[in-house]
Design an enzyme around this catalytic site. Structure first.
Site, PDB file in Angstrom:
ATOM      1  N   HIS A  44       0.854  -1.197   0.000  1.00 38.84           N
ATOM      2  CA  HIS A  44       0.000   0.000   0.000  1.00 38.84           C
ATOM      3  C   HIS A  44       0.888   1.245   0.000  1.00 38.84           C
ATOM      4  CE1 HIS A  44       1.138  -0.555   4.211  1.00 38.84           C
ATOM      5  NE2 HIS A  44       1.076   0.769   4.277  1.00 38.84           N
ATOM      6  N   HIS A 130       5.759   5.966  -0.988  1.00 38.63           N
ATOM      7  CA  HIS A 130       6.508   4.756  -1.305  1.00 38.63           C
ATOM      8  C   HIS A 130       5.671   3.531  -0.966  1.00 38.63           C
ATOM      9  CE1 HIS A 130       7.145   5.331   2.986  1.00 38.63           C
ATOM     10  NE2 HIS A 130       7.333   4.034   3.048  1.00 38.63           N
TER      11      HIS A 130
END
Length: 193
Positions: A44, A130
């Site tokens: 995620h 990220h």
């Protein structure tokens, strides 16, 4: 809500992106000795980490986020590089990075502001979008940036996808996958041309 559960809001990755990253992780695991690799279902992009939180506070944030995101359209993102956090010779986090996106920054600001308005104390470090792939370098030799260049799976083909949903997750330590989706906030579909 669980007494010691941790909660966070994140941009959900579509299933096909998780599958592509799962293949990437399998290849990278052979060459990079990290202690723990992230389960593909847990991949995620974190927008706001809440930590332990009371139900009324989460409900307040949910209502604010629901209202703010109902006016935001889904948007395209591109995974295009690898990176690390922590010491350069022994990184704490190994991640896949994204092409800069104004839409992602706006959605993150909406979620972050809603959490602050609901009374959460959040990290104030600059947003660095990220996807965590692995944690804790365990190599006998030092990690080097040359490894990132040599092993970069995105130099031959970036992963493009549409960000369609923000999700509130609960962490279950000791389980795999360990993130349970609790509430989904869909972004509006783009009008067809």
């Amino acid at each position: 809500m669980e007494q010691h559960a941790h909660f966070f809001y994140a941009l959900e990755l579509p299933g096909e992106v998780k599958e592509k990253l799962e293949k990437t992780i399998s290849e990278l695991q052979q060459a990079l000795p990290f202690k723990k690799w992230v389960h593909p279902q847990d991949l995620h992009i974190t927008l706001a980490f809440l930590g332990n939180a009371a139900a009324p506070q989460i409900d307040a944030a949910n209502n604010l986020i629901d209202s703010a995101l109902s006016r935001k359209f889904e948007f395209e993102l591109e995974i295009d590089h690898l990176g690390i956090f922590g010491r350069k010779d022994s990184p704490r986090i190994f991640w896949a990075g994204l092409e800069e996106s104004e839409s992602l920054t706006v959605v993150r600001e909406e979620v972050f502001s809603a959490c602050i308005s609901a009374g959460f104390k959040l990290e104030t470090r600059p947003f660095s979008p990220h996807i965590t792939l692995a944690r804790k370098w365990t190599g006998e030799s030092s990690f080097t940036y040359k490894l990132l260049e040599e092993l970069n799976p995105f130099k031959d083909g970036k992963i493009n996808f549409y960000a369609e949903r923000v999700v509130l997750y609960r962490t279950h330590l000791g389980k795999s996958p360990k993130y349970e989706p609790l509430k989904i906030f869909p972004l509006a579909s783009r009008p067809k041309a």
